[in-house]
Design a protein around this motif. Structure first.
Motif, PDB file in Angstrom:
ATOM      1  N   ASN A  16       0.797  -1.220   0.000  1.00 22.61           N
ATOM      2  CA  ASN A  16       0.000   0.000   0.000  1.00 22.61           C
ATOM      3  C   ASN A  16       0.832   1.274   0.000  1.00 22.61           C
ATOM      4  OD1 ASN A  16      -2.642  -1.153  -0.114  1.00 22.61           O
ATOM      5  ND2 ASN A  16      -2.264  -1.918   1.935  1.00 22.61           N
ATOM      6  N   SER A  17       2.131   1.132  -0.004  1.00 22.48           N
ATOM      7  CA  SER A  17       2.993   2.314  -0.083  1.00 22.48           C
ATOM      8  C   SER A  17       3.231   2.746  -1.531  1.00 22.48           C
ATOM      9  CB  SER A  17       4.328   2.064   0.626  1.00 22.48           C
ATOM     10  OG  SER A  17       5.124   1.145  -0.099  1.00 22.48           O
ATOM     11  N   HIS A  18       2.732   1.963  -2.470  1.00 23.23           N
ATOM     12  CA  HIS A  18       2.911   2.263  -3.897  1.00 23.23           C
ATOM     13  C   HIS A  18       1.547   2.436  -4.560  1.00 23.23           C
ATOM     14  CE1 HIS A  18       7.097   1.150  -3.385  1.00 23.23           C
ATOM     15  NE2 HIS A  18       6.689   0.040  -2.787  1.00 23.23           N
ATOM     16  N   GLU A  19       1.388   3.525  -5.263  1.00 22.17           N
ATOM     17  CA  GLU A  19       0.101   3.826  -5.891  1.00 22.17           C
ATOM     18  C   GLU A  19      -0.366   2.706  -6.820  1.00 22.17           C
ATOM     19  OE1 GLU A  19      -2.049   7.429  -8.389  1.00 22.17           O
ATOM     20  OE2 GLU A  19       0.004   7.668  -7.695  1.00 22.17           O
ATOM     21  N   GLU A  20       0.567   2.087  -7.539  1.00 19.12           N
ATOM     22  CA  GLU A  20       0.175   1.070  -8.518  1.00 19.12           C
ATOM     23  C   GLU A  20      -0.217  -0.269  -7.888  1.00 19.12           C
ATOM     24  OE1 GLU A  20       4.603   1.249  -8.030  1.00 19.12           O
ATOM     25  OE2 GLU A  20       3.097   2.739  -8.535  1.00 19.12           O
ATOM     26  N   THR A  21       0.068  -0.492  -6.605  1.00 22.19           N
ATOM     27  CA  THR A  21      -0.262  -1.771  -5.973  1.00 22.19           C
ATOM     28  C   THR A  21      -1.175  -1.626  -4.749  1.00 22.19           C
ATOM     29  OG1 THR A  21       1.773  -1.692  -4.636  1.00 22.19           O
ATOM     30  CG2 THR A  21       1.872  -2.891  -6.749  1.00 22.19           C
ATOM     31  N   VAL A  22      -1.670  -0.426  -4.502  1.00 23.92           N
ATOM     32  CA  VAL A  22      -2.492  -0.208  -3.308  1.00 23.92           C
ATOM     33  C   VAL A  22      -3.765  -1.067  -3.372  1.00 23.92           C
ATOM     34  CG1 VAL A  22      -3.799   1.790  -4.172  1.00 23.92           C
ATOM     35  CG2 VAL A  22      -3.330   1.580  -1.739  1.00 23.92           C
ATOM     36  N   THR A  23      -4.167  -1.582  -2.226  1.00 29.14           N
ATOM     37  CA  THR A  23      -5.364  -2.403  -2.099  1.00 29.14           C
ATOM     38  C   THR A  23      -6.585  -1.597  -2.512  1.00 29.14           C
ATOM     39  OG1 THR A  23      -4.347  -3.574  -0.247  1.00 29.14           O
ATOM     40  CG2 THR A  23      -6.744  -3.733  -0.442  1.00 29.14           C
ATOM     41  N   GLU A  24      -7.480  -2.236  -3.260  1.00 36.15           N
ATOM     42  CA  GLU A  24      -8.699  -1.564  -3.706  1.00 36.15           C
ATOM     43  C   GLU A  24      -9.465  -1.021  -2.506  1.00 36.15           C
ATOM     44  OE1 GLU A  24     -12.800  -2.470  -6.182  1.00 36.15           O
ATOM     45  OE2 GLU A  24     -11.078  -3.802  -6.468  1.00 36.15           O
ATOM     46  N   GLY A  25      -9.915   0.220  -2.618  1.00 35.16           N
ATOM     47  CA  GLY A  25     -10.660   0.865  -1.546  1.00 35.16           C
ATOM     48  C   GLY A  25      -9.786   1.658  -0.590  1.00 35.16           C
ATOM     49  N   ALA A  54      -0.200   5.012   1.101  1.00 35.64           N
ATOM     50  CA  ALA A  54       0.087   5.490   2.445  1.00 35.64           C
ATOM     51  C   ALA A  54       1.509   5.126   2.853  1.00 35.64           C
ATOM     52  CB  ALA A  54      -0.904   4.899   3.443  1.00 35.64           C
ATOM     53  N   THR A  55       2.029   5.909   3.791  1.00 33.77           N
ATOM     54  CA  THR A  55       3.326   5.656   4.394  1.00 33.77           C
ATOM     55  C   THR A  55       3.115   5.384   5.872  1.00 33.77           C
ATOM     56  OG1 THR A  55       4.416   7.144   2.811  1.00 33.77           O
ATOM     57  CG2 THR A  55       5.607   6.642   4.863  1.00 33.77           C
ATOM     58  N   GLU A  56       3.448   4.180   6.301  1.00 31.39           N
ATOM     59  CA  GLU A  56       3.345   3.791   7.710  1.00 31.39           C
ATOM     60  C   GLU A  56       4.707   3.985   8.357  1.00 31.39           C
ATOM     61  OE1 GLU A  56       1.752   2.588  11.241  1.00 31.39           O
ATOM     62  OE2 GLU A  56       0.591   2.741   9.396  1.00 31.39           O
ATOM     63  N   LEU A  57       4.718   4.620   9.526  1.00 30.45           N
ATOM     64  CA  LEU A  57       5.973   4.879  10.231  1.00 30.45           C
ATOM     65  C   LEU A  57       5.845   4.509  11.703  1.00 30.45           C
ATOM     66  CD1 LEU A  57       6.655   8.357   8.622  1.00 30.45           C
ATOM     67  CD2 LEU A  57       7.873   6.234   8.113  1.00 30.45           C
ATOM     68  N   LEU A  58       6.955   4.067  12.254  1.00 31.96           N
ATOM     69  CA  LEU A  58       7.043   3.796  13.683  1.00 31.96           C
ATOM     70  C   LEU A  58       7.664   5.002  14.362  1.00 31.96           C
ATOM     71  CD1 LEU A  58       8.633   0.200  13.642  1.00 31.96           C
ATOM     72  CD2 LEU A  58       6.193   0.820  13.552  1.00 31.96           C
ATOM     73  N   ARG A  81      -1.527   9.193   4.790  1.00 33.52           N
ATOM     74  CA  ARG A  81      -2.213   8.862   3.532  1.00 33.52           C
ATOM     75  C   ARG A  81      -1.939   9.959   2.524  1.00 33.52           C
ATOM     76  NH1 ARG A  81      -5.919   8.432   8.361  1.00 33.52           N
ATOM     77  NH2 ARG A  81      -5.534   6.292   9.009  1.00 33.52           N
ATOM     78  N   HIS A  82      -1.511   9.568   1.355  1.00 37.59           N
ATOM     79  CA  HIS A  82      -1.062  10.530   0.342  1.00 37.59           C
ATOM     80  C   HIS A  82      -2.214  11.253  -0.334  1.00 37.59           C
ATOM     81  CE1 HIS A  82       3.160   8.591  -0.116  1.00 37.59           C
ATOM     82  NE2 HIS A  82       2.644   8.305   1.067  1.00 37.59           N
ATOM     83  N   SER A  83      -3.415  10.723  -0.217  1.00 35.59           N
ATOM     84  CA  SER A  83      -4.609  11.353  -0.793  1.00 35.59           C
ATOM     85  C   SER A  83      -5.804  10.917   0.054  1.00 35.59           C
ATOM     86  CB  SER A  83      -4.788  10.925  -2.256  1.00 35.59           C
ATOM     87  OG  SER A  83      -4.961   9.519  -2.340  1.00 35.59           O
ATOM     88  N   LEU A  84      -6.967  11.425  -0.306  1.00 40.20           N
ATOM     89  CA  LEU A  84      -8.185  11.107   0.446  1.00 40.20           C
ATOM     90  C   LEU A  84      -9.219  10.463  -0.467  1.00 40.20           C
ATOM     91  CD1 LEU A  84      -8.603  14.456   2.441  1.00 40.20           C
ATOM     92  CD2 LEU A  84      -7.616  12.306   3.276  1.00 40.20           C
ATOM     93  N   ASN A  85      -9.809   9.363  -0.005  1.00 35.87           N
ATOM     94  CA  ASN A  85     -10.994   8.838  -0.669  1.00 35.87           C
ATOM     95  C   ASN A  85     -12.205   9.405   0.076  1.00 35.87           C
ATOM     96  OD1 ASN A  85     -11.258   7.273   1.683  1.00 35.87           O
ATOM     97  ND2 ASN A  85     -10.408   5.428   0.721  1.00 35.87           N
ATOM     98  N   ASP A  86     -13.403   8.995  -0.304  1.00 37.75           N
ATOM     99  CA  ASP A  86     -14.600   9.566   0.324  1.00 37.75           C
ATOM    100  C   ASP A  86     -14.619   9.339   1.831  1.00 37.75           C
ATOM    101  OD1 ASP A  86     -15.577  10.558  -2.060  1.00 37.75           O
ATOM    102  OD2 ASP A  86     -16.896   8.832  -2.434  1.00 37.75           O
TER     103      ASP A  86
END
Length: 175
Positions: free
Chosen positions: A53-62, A66-70, A86-91
């Motif tokens: 999910n850190s890559h736009e071309e492979t992100v899970t549908e829906g 995103a970038t997850e950080l500790l 999250r790099h953008s917003l869905n609804d």
């Protein structure tokens, strides 16, 4: 508050990630900003999920990229919190979730870590060319509202999340 840094999760933190998850489950705390860690008993599977999910071309549908950080304390390399950018917003994110979700383990509450985590995350947001970020919290989460306000949040409104009956406060931070 001791110094913390935000780092990409790796197997080097496998045991601490397990302990973090277990602490949240034991306390029945919300695991905000953990990229669905609650659903993953095995850290390698969770790491694969967040990598996908850190890559736009492979992100899970829906979902959105995103970038997850500790959030790791520098003095002892202890996992203090997690933050999801999250790099953008869905609804759904536009209404309820925002660009940034975060959590701090209960044993480290009230030490200023959430304020610093959000401040550091805003620096990351600038590197991915976000000009404004939406950060939300439940109306009952007064501590989180203070964190957001401390970091420049301006409340836009409140909205009812009918899925859980919670009133969500929506704040924008201009970068």
């Amino acid at each position: 508050m001791e110094e913390i840094t935000l780092i990409v999760p790796t197997m080097a933190y496998e045991q601490q990630i397990k302990e973090y998850r277990n602490e949240f489950l034991a306390n029945k705390d919300s695991m905000d900003g953990t990229s669905f860690l609650r659903e993953y008993e095995h850290v390698p599977e969770w790491l694969a999920f967040i990598e996908q999910n850190s890559h736009e071309e492979t992100v899970t549908e829906g979902l959105v990229q995103a970038t997850e950080l500790l959030a790791v304390r520098s003095s002892d390399d202890k996992l203090i919190g997690m933050i999801d950018i999250r790099h953008s917003l869905n609804d759904y994110l536009l209404k309820f979730g925002g660009h940034i979700g975060y959590s701090v383990r209960r044993s480290e509450w009230n030490q200023g870590y959430a304020k610093e985590m959000l401040r550091l995350a805003l620096d990351v947001c600038r590197t991915i060319d976000l000009k404004q970020v939406l950060v939300t919290c439940n109306k009952t989460n007064i501590a989180s509202a203070k964190v957001i306000l401390f970091n420049g949040g301006k409340q836009e409104n409140e909205t009812l999340d009918e899925s859980d009956g919670e009133i969500v406060q929506r704040y924008w931070i201009t970068l």
